[in-house]
Design an enzyme around this catalytic site. Sequence first.
Site: not given
Length: 191
Positions: A10, A13, A67, A148-150, A171, A176-177
């Site tokens: 991705n 990511k 993940d 991206f994503g949510y 961000k 989290h990441r």
Amino acid sequence: MTVFVLASANPDKVAEIRAILGPSVELRSRPASVGEVEETGCTLEENARIKARALVDATGMAAIADDTGLEVDALDGAPGVYSARFSGAGATYASNVAKLLESLRGRPDRGARFRTVALALWPDGRELVAEGWVRGVITTEGRGADGFGYDPVFQPDGAERTFAEMTTEEKNVLSHRGRAFRSLADRLAAR
Ligand code: ITT
């Protein structure tokens, strides 16, 4: 300097992970010859390990994989490990967000967290695992065009903007990441 191959396919990511780990870790992109790895695990950690193992086996190099799941309180922790496929076969970021907003329509309890497991695996089987999470709320409509994503519907606690209204750097400080990979970087440095 340790060289790792990064398991993610991705590009959104990959860009974030490179920015978080910085120049002290050399990250190689996943070779095109390695196909999509099926995420058959039941937990984020299992899936990160499956992805890393596939890359180690294919390249003989140490690998880093992660993940992530979005765990929504009112949905008993769903979509969680199934976040990429929440709206079914052929899911897109937009269809997943639409399903999430629909699932929470009219509900006042909108708490959620993003959780990431980041894992480094060496060919001899040694591994390091780190975790990071951030709590927030699911907004009632999407806001912002970055990320991206949510991201358009996730507003971290203490912030007035969604992740999609923040720069990548903003961000990464909260996310989290960001937390998972800073923790992994600390462990790599302490080895
Ligand atoms: P790889 O397995 O190839 O790394 P992926 O898209 O499957 O990529 P994850 O399993 O980590 O990535 O994430 C699952 C889904 O969760 C992802 O497709 C997004 O929809 C969402 N997601 C992950 N990280 C996110 C983030 O930082 N912001 C918003 N949504 C995110």
